[in-house]
Enzyme design. Sequence first.
Site, PDB file in Angstrom:
ATOM      1  N   LYS A  87       0.847  -1.187   0.000  1.00  0.00           N
ATOM      2  CA  LYS A  87       0.000   0.000   0.000  1.00  0.00           C
ATOM      3  C   LYS A  87       0.882   1.235   0.000  1.00  0.00           C
ATOM      4  O   LYS A  87       1.606   1.496   0.959  1.00  0.00           O
ATOM      5  CB  LYS A  87      -0.875  -0.047   1.247  1.00  0.00           C
ATOM      6  CG  LYS A  87      -1.805   1.115   1.372  1.00  0.00           C
ATOM      7  CD  LYS A  87      -2.774   0.827   2.491  1.00  0.00           C
ATOM      8  CE  LYS A  87      -3.582   2.025   2.848  1.00  0.00           C
ATOM      9  NZ  LYS A  87      -4.446   1.735   3.996  1.00  0.00           N
ATOM     10  N   LYS A 144      -1.914  -1.464  -4.043  1.00  0.00           N
ATOM     11  CA  LYS A 144      -2.815  -0.319  -3.965  1.00  0.00           C
ATOM     12  C   LYS A 144      -2.030   0.976  -3.959  1.00  0.00           C
ATOM     13  O   LYS A 144      -1.059   1.060  -3.229  1.00  0.00           O
ATOM     14  CB  LYS A 144      -3.621  -0.460  -2.673  1.00  0.00           C
ATOM     15  CG  LYS A 144      -4.533   0.661  -2.358  1.00  0.00           C
ATOM     16  CD  LYS A 144      -5.200   0.399  -1.032  1.00  0.00           C
ATOM     17  CE  LYS A 144      -5.887   1.664  -0.622  1.00  0.00           C
ATOM     18  NZ  LYS A 144      -6.310   1.656   0.737  1.00  0.00           N
TER      19      LYS A 144
HETATM   20  C1  PBG Z   1      -6.939   2.969   5.059  1.00  0.00           C
HETATM   21  C2  PBG Z   1      -7.540   2.875   3.706  1.00  0.00           C
HETATM   22  C3  PBG Z   1      -7.322   3.758   2.642  1.00  0.00           C
HETATM   23  C4  PBG Z   1      -8.114   3.347   1.588  1.00  0.00           C
HETATM   24  C5  PBG Z   1      -8.749   2.184   1.981  1.00  0.00           C
HETATM   25  N1  PBG Z   1      -8.381   1.902   3.313  1.00  0.00           N
HETATM   26  C6  PBG Z   1      -6.391   4.834   2.414  1.00  0.00           C
HETATM   27  C7  PBG Z   1      -5.832   5.732   3.366  1.00  0.00           C
HETATM   28  O1  PBG Z   1      -6.508   6.724   3.698  1.00  0.00           O
HETATM   29  O2  PBG Z   1      -4.691   5.504   3.739  1.00  0.00           O
HETATM   30  C8  PBG Z   1      -8.200   4.076   0.291  1.00  0.00           C
HETATM   31  C9  PBG Z   1      -9.151   3.572  -0.688  1.00  0.00           C
HETATM   32  C10 PBG Z   1      -9.477   4.519  -1.771  1.00  0.00           C
HETATM   33  O3  PBG Z   1      -8.846   5.592  -1.938  1.00  0.00           O
HETATM   34  O4  PBG Z   1     -10.393   4.192  -2.518  1.00  0.00           O
HETATM   35  N2  PBG Z   1      -7.503   2.170   5.965  1.00  0.00           N
END
Ligand code: PBG
Length: 326
Positions: A194, A247
């Site tokens: 991520k 991601k």
């Molecule tokens: C963090 C989380 C994030 C997303 C899903 N779970 C990002 C974050 O703020 O670090 C992002 C998903 C998206 O942008 O569609 N728990």
Amino acid sequence: MAFNRLRRNQIIRNLVSETRLVASDLIQPYFVIEGKNKKEVIKSMPGVYRLSIDNLLKDIKETKVLDIKAILLFGIPRKKDKKGTEAYAEGGIIQKTVRAIRKEIKDIIIITDVCLCGYTPYGHCRILKKNAEVLDVDVDGTLDTLAKIAVSHAQAGADFVAPSAMMLHQVKAIRKALDKNDFVKTKIFAYSAKYASNFYAPFREALNSAPRFGDRMSYQLDFGDPSEALKRIGQDIDEGADMVMVKPALAYLDIIYRAKEKFNIPIAAYNVSGEYSAIKKLSEGDKTKEKELALEVLTSIKRAGADFIISYFGKEVGKWLMVDGV
Ligand code: PBG
């Protein structure tokens, strides 16, 4: 007549194409809120809503008919506190939602996001040490809490828990806790690679989870760095992840490709909120443009090697594929 010929040509093109997107590749994310008959607009994500459980159930039934097999749930809690207690409360929003879905819709795969950013006032994915105003992480407290959240989701009936805190060894801690509580069949879908991305901005509006101080650079990956992503994927697999994720997706197709080459495990990619909103902006309400842009992007993610794609376009794509046949 001309229409039929065009349609036929389109179908032939699809049949001979090397990469074909199908609805069952897609995982539909949802945001759930308390209340009845609620459907709240998220300004930065046109077409995506925060739904109360009753409306969510209706929506999932429509999604399922389109051959989408899995959903990913994010909850907006009643209250936030420093320990993120709503994230593992028996009557928490996700726990209630999962139970309601399980009762009414048998054959949908439920994946739940396991994190703290939406459940704590400071908006970080971890528990912080007492009175911390800087990012002073309580490592054991965070791992314990993430494990507790995962067990509570499994108890409610989740098929997969998806830890997204980027906390080292979160997969191990969660696997151990699930096994100890007899949830040996509950699977782990790890957000392993991520990146600290600017493409999450609309999501943070949806979940009201933007960090109040500091940022997530210290625990999410640097976009210049591919090796760390592969290392983290490998670690998560060793710790017991059943499925791993890259991601965001579009700016990280090379990571998806490398992960697919290197590891023998299903790879998912998250076509995140900013990628979704960018297409919405670019198509300016023109549905044909939107469809063409979305299909091009999603096909590229599949071509790169993703076995599954989490996308806010999920249901739309399902309709395009089923009704239009493309
Ligand atoms: C963090 C989380 C994030 C997303 C899903 N779970 C990002 C974050 O703020 O670090 C992002 C998903 C998206 O942008 O569609 N728990």
